[in-house]
Design a protein around this motif. Structure first.
Motif, PDB file in Angstrom:
ATOM      1  N   ALA B  94       0.837  -1.201   0.000  1.00 46.45           N
ATOM      2  CA  ALA B  94       0.000   0.000   0.000  1.00 46.45           C
ATOM      3  C   ALA B  94       0.867   1.245   0.000  1.00 46.45           C
ATOM      4  O   ALA B  94       0.614   2.211  -0.725  1.00 46.45           O
ATOM      5  CB  ALA B  94      -0.923  -0.002   1.209  1.00 46.45           C
ATOM      6  N   SER B  95       1.905   1.200   0.795  1.00 44.22           N
ATOM      7  CA  SER B  95       2.784   2.356   0.886  1.00 44.22           C
ATOM      8  C   SER B  95       3.479   2.596  -0.439  1.00 44.22           C
ATOM      9  O   SER B  95       3.603   3.743  -0.901  1.00 44.22           O
ATOM     10  CB  SER B  95       3.791   2.101   2.010  1.00 44.22           C
ATOM     11  OG  SER B  95       4.589   3.205   2.195  1.00 44.22           O
ATOM     12  N   MET B  96       3.920   1.512  -1.091  1.00 44.80           N
ATOM     13  CA  MET B  96       4.603   1.666  -2.383  1.00 44.80           C
ATOM     14  C   MET B  96       3.648   2.218  -3.436  1.00 44.80           C
ATOM     15  O   MET B  96       3.977   3.136  -4.172  1.00 44.80           O
ATOM     16  CB  MET B  96       5.204   0.326  -2.832  1.00 44.80           C
ATOM     17  CG  MET B  96       6.419  -0.088  -2.014  1.00 44.80           C
ATOM     18  SD  MET B  96       7.070  -1.709  -2.441  1.00 44.80           S
ATOM     19  CE  MET B  96       7.918  -1.367  -3.982  1.00 44.80           C
ATOM     20  N   VAL B  97       2.443   1.632  -3.489  1.00 41.61           N
ATOM     21  CA  VAL B  97       1.472   2.070  -4.498  1.00 41.61           C
ATOM     22  C   VAL B  97       1.065   3.522  -4.237  1.00 41.61           C
ATOM     23  O   VAL B  97       1.047   4.361  -5.148  1.00 41.61           O
ATOM     24  CB  VAL B  97       0.232   1.145  -4.482  1.00 41.61           C
ATOM     25  CG1 VAL B  97      -0.867   1.710  -5.354  1.00 41.61           C
ATOM     26  CG2 VAL B  97       0.615  -0.245  -4.932  1.00 41.61           C
ATOM     27  N   GLY B  98       0.776   3.826  -2.974  1.00 39.74           N
ATOM     28  CA  GLY B  98       0.361   5.184  -2.625  1.00 39.74           C
ATOM     29  C   GLY B  98       1.428   6.195  -2.994  1.00 39.74           C
ATOM     30  O   GLY B  98       1.143   7.239  -3.589  1.00 39.74           O
ATOM     31  N   CYS B  99       2.686   5.879  -2.656  1.00 42.13           N
ATOM     32  CA  CYS B  99       3.769   6.810  -2.954  1.00 42.13           C
ATOM     33  C   CYS B  99       3.956   6.976  -4.454  1.00 42.13           C
ATOM     34  O   CYS B  99       4.203   8.081  -4.941  1.00 42.13           O
ATOM     35  CB  CYS B  99       5.071   6.329  -2.337  1.00 42.13           C
ATOM     36  SG  CYS B  99       5.142   6.682  -0.606  1.00 42.13           S
ATOM     37  N   ALA B 100       3.833   5.859  -5.197  1.00 41.77           N
ATOM     38  CA  ALA B 100       3.971   5.935  -6.645  1.00 41.77           C
ATOM     39  C   ALA B 100       2.940   6.921  -7.194  1.00 41.77           C
ATOM     40  O   ALA B 100       3.248   7.793  -8.013  1.00 41.77           O
ATOM     41  CB  ALA B 100       3.773   4.558  -7.259  1.00 41.77           C
TER      42      ALA B 100
END
Lengths: 426, 398
Positions: B94-100
């Motif tokens: 989630a953190s990776m997708v959100g940051c992307a």
């Protein structure tokens, strides 16, 4: 050469960016009673309070006069910004004191009117709030908590001859501004020795390591005061490690500490880094007692430190504690609960603000005139005034009353009383 | 500060531990530095908002943990919810997708309109975005919110101990006896403390009667002896202890970096990225959709920052504020420049070097100068290799 020039531009902007964010970043909640650029000048380890009594410049102005049927007292506190939790308690404490006196008939038949100025947690806003209050005709000003702000307030009040009673500014040089400045709390050159005495005599620790935040003058001064007194009473400083405010990883310092095998660790910084430092220390297997100054005083400490800091082996210096059995404390808590919805003060500043306001009102009763000048003289004459955080004697101490200090231990829900120290010479 | 040298180090048995500290710390710097270096490689833009993307990533991880019962309300119902690898995995993704997503939005609305303007314009935009998120965030995001994910969500507490040379056996035996003695002494102390609390109404263990105080002091003394034994063991043994969380972090970081390398070197998109990095305009003329390339660059760089943020918050340090990304951001930027900005292996090398220099300077007893030394290294490297350690130092024609 575009490449290189580009890079240096970027580095320069980075420096600006760091400066911009560095001054406001990092700290989230309230912090110790000295804030921002605060510096501890009293690193000599001597008590400036009693030795500097005659050195302060004296104000010559008469100040404001009491006119009409009410006496105006100003209060400056942070209603916004990162010190708001102290400011809100300051207002409650002062209001509690004023309402109590007014309910009992006021001072010489005149009611007291409290006028509140907002410092917004910023020294320059504190200064303009002070100027506004003085032009509104206040006879004296109570405040502030942060030392940097108090100094600005004191500087604008000095030429006007208005007394300032600070609530919680511990920085030594606050009262050097002039003979119109007083405080109701102890100074930084007292709390270092208190913790040294506690560690050496009560925890029976003799080989102590110091951890200092090298970006905070408060921390550097406190470490120095601690070191001086500890060595004087026979303890030994086996190591000193440093970090910068904003650091989150302390493995290198902790590895160094471990190799010196200390009995205890004194951390003079603010709760923001102290909490994490202690947590990482415990994780690395260094389980010795830890202790520090009033920069630890925040409910955020437990959030940063987690279970590591509530293991019963963490202590810090504070002004008073809600668990004390002294009648002043218990009466104060009763009044507070009755007025504010059965709550207890969230910070120690509620009590200190009550003390500062009560001290000023007590002086008003004793004042031999109806202007600020007479009030300054009356405050300076205070002897044996019973306050929530201990007895206050101003006479002959240059605005720095020799105060008692408490050592409290950190618990999961707050702080527990450990030991009280009456004022002693360092 | 004349006493600094006196407290100085060069404690040789500590060296392996300090090297390990440095490498573990450096791996995080590397992961964030990759974001700076990739964006610079393609766009010649220093994305100052990268540290803020990192900060937002930590917040996303926190909010996802709320969904698993770690929210303040959830903790009130069930004070000890179970954490697992699955929870951590979901937080990471989630953190990776959100940051992307955030990275792409910043690029689309802040940097793309500036792309054909002088570079100083996009640089200032980058600083502006950074400050906007830091200070604007304080109005929207909770400051130091519950839970302390570092404490409650991380199921991997504890450390891995590797011992090269143990301490004398007598010390371990002493530690064992003292541990047993402490249990007994604590029991005695608690009994007398409880008794006096009731009888004499005392609030603190420092108010005990002389007999009680003697028992208290005995307990404190045993504890002191135990700590001393522990200290002697760590002084006389040579070894390293590695916190589990940081090991996981290190492994994940290395894994992500390897995936990135494969992607850049082996895939079509990777080739397009390299082409755009080599010559942005020619790549465009050759039919490469540079907008897609830029978007992909921001997706990857920001996702790496998100992964770093989630792991940093879970395994290293909380609580969160909107300034959470400032310090790591600055360090990682320096790491990227040190390794050669625009160069992917350079960012990894730079990060590790930064971590190592911090740990070793502190080890040598010059802790107060650790950041200064990192910058001295940077300056020396830039003097001799203006493009950084692995960067190309070719002079760009204007």
């Amino acid at each position: 050469m575009l490449n290189k020039g580009w890079l240096s531009t970027s580095l320069a902007s980075l420096a600006i960016l760091t400066m911009l964010t560095g001054c406001s970043g990092g700290k989230s909640g309230g912090e110790g009673t000295t804030t921002g650029e605060s510096s501890t000048t009293g690193t000599s380890g001597e008590n400036k309070g009693s030795s500097d009594a005659g050195k302060r410049p004296a104000t010559t102005a008469d100040g404001n006069k009491i006119e009409g049927n009410e006496i105006k007292i100003g209060l400056i506190a942070a209603q916004q910004g990162d010190q708001a939790s102290w400011g809100i308690d300051s207002v409650k404490g002062a209001q509690l004191a004023v309402d109590e006196v007014n309910a009992a008939g006021g001072v010489n038949g005149k009611k007291i009117k409290l006028i509140i100025g907002d410092s917004q947690s910023k020294p320059e806003q504190g200064k303009s709030a002070a100027e506004k209050l003085i032009s509104d005709g206040v006879i004296g000003i109570v405040g502030e908590v942060a030392s940097g702000t108090t100094i600005q307030i004191a500087k604008s009040a000095f030429p006007q001859g208005i007394p300032v009673v600070s609530i919680g500014s511990t920085r030594d040089d606050v009262t050097d501004v002039g003979n119109n400045v007083f405080r109701v709390c102890y100074t930084d050159s007292f709390q270092g020795p208190v913790m040294a005495k506690f560690a050496f005599e009560d925890l029976k620790l003799s080989n102590i390591a110091i951890v200092t935040d090298q970006k905070l003058p408060y921390s550097q001064g406190l470490s120095e005061n601690f070191r001086k007194y500890l060595e004087k009473i026979g303890g030994k400083v086996v190591d000193e490690q440093f970090y910068n405010s904003g650091d989150t990883q302390f493995s290198a310092q902790i590895t160094n500490l471990k190799s010196k095998n200390p009995d205890g660790v004194f951390l003079s910084g603010y709760y923001t880094e102290v909490g994490q430092f202690v947590k990482q220390m415990r994780d690395a297997g260094l389980k010795v007692p830890v202790f520090g100054g009033d920069g630890w005083d925040s409910s955020e400490l437990q959030k940063y430190g987690g279970a590591a800091i509530t293991d019963g082996n963490a202590y810090f210096c504070n002004h008073y504690n809600n668990e004390e059995t002294r009648p002043e404390v218990q009466e104060f808590l009763k009044k507070w609960a009755a007025k504010f919805n059965n709550s207890i003060p969230a910070t120690t500043m509620g009590a200190l603000s009550y003390d500062a306001t009560m001290l000023m009102i007590d002086a008003l009763k004793r004042s031999k005139g109806d202007n600020s000048k007479a009030l300054i003289a009356a405050i300076d004459e205070t002897e044996g005034f019973k306050s929530v955080a201990g007895e206050i004697t101003m006479k002959g101490h240059g605005g720095n009353p020799p105060k008692r200090a408490l050592v409290v231990s950190v618990t999961a829900t707050g702080q527990a009383f450990a030991k009280a120290y009456d004022y002693f010479a360092q | 500060m004349d006493y600094i040298a006196a407290t100085g180090g060069f404690v040789w048995p500590d060296l392996p531990q300090q090297i390990a500290n440095g490498i573990l710390l450096g791996a995080i710097y590397s992961l964030i530095a990759l974001g700076y270096t990739m964006v610079y490689g393609v766009l010649r833009l220093i994305n100052f908002a990268h540290g803020e993307v990192f900060m937002l990533g930590a917040y996303i991880a926190l909010f996802v943990s709320w969904a698993f019962g770690f929210s303040p309300a959830g903790l009130a119902n069930n004070p000890d919810p179970k954490s697992s690898v699955f929870v951590l995995g979901v937080m990471l993704i989630a953190s990776m997708v959100g940051c992307a997503l955030i990275g792409v939005l910043i690029e689309r609305f802040a940097y793309r309109p500036m792309r054909n303007q002088p570079r100083i314009a996009s640089l200032i935009t980058a600083i502006g975005i950074s400050l906007l998120i830091q200070f604007g965030g304080t109005f929207v995001l909770p400051v130091s919110p519950q839970p302390n994910i570092n404490e409650t969500v991380n199921p991997f507490s504890g450390t891995q101990q590797i011992t090269f040379k143990p301490a004398p056996a007598a010390l371990y035996a002493l530690e064992k006896t003292k541990t047993a003695e402490l249990v007994q002494a604590t029991k005695e102390f608690n009994a007398v403390f409880e008794k006096e609390k009731k009888e004499r109404k005392i609030a603190s263990k420092f108010q005990l009667s002389p007999e009680g105080a003697a028992i208290r002091d005995r307990q404190a003394n045993v504890e002191k002896e135990l700590n001393d034994a522990r200290g002697k063991i760590s002084q006389q043994s040579i070894g390293i202890s590695l916190p589990n969380g940081q090991l996981i972090m290190f492994g994940t970081s290395i894994g992500l970096m390897l995936i990135l390398r494969q992607m850049v070197m082996k895939t079509r998109t990777g080739r397009a990225m390299r082409a755009a990095s080599h010559d942005f305009d020619s790549a465009q003329l050759m039919g490469i959709n540079v907008n897609t390339v830029v978007t992909v660059t921001f997706v990857i760089g920001s996702a790496l920052a998100g992964a770093g943020a989630m792991m940093n918050a879970t395994f290293l340090s909380t609580p969160l504020t909107t300034f959470y990304g400032v310090n790591p951001g600055v360090k990682a930027f320096v790491a990227a420049v040190l390794g050669g900005i625009g160069n992917i292996p350079g960012a990894v090398l730079g990060g590790i070097l930064m971590g190592l220099s911090e740990a070793l300077v502190a080890w040598a007893g010059y802790g107060p100068y650790k950041d200064a030394v990192a910058f001295v290294i940077l300056i020396v490297v830039l003097l001799f290799r203006p493009g950084g350690l692995l960067g190309s130092s070719k002079v760009e024609k204007v």
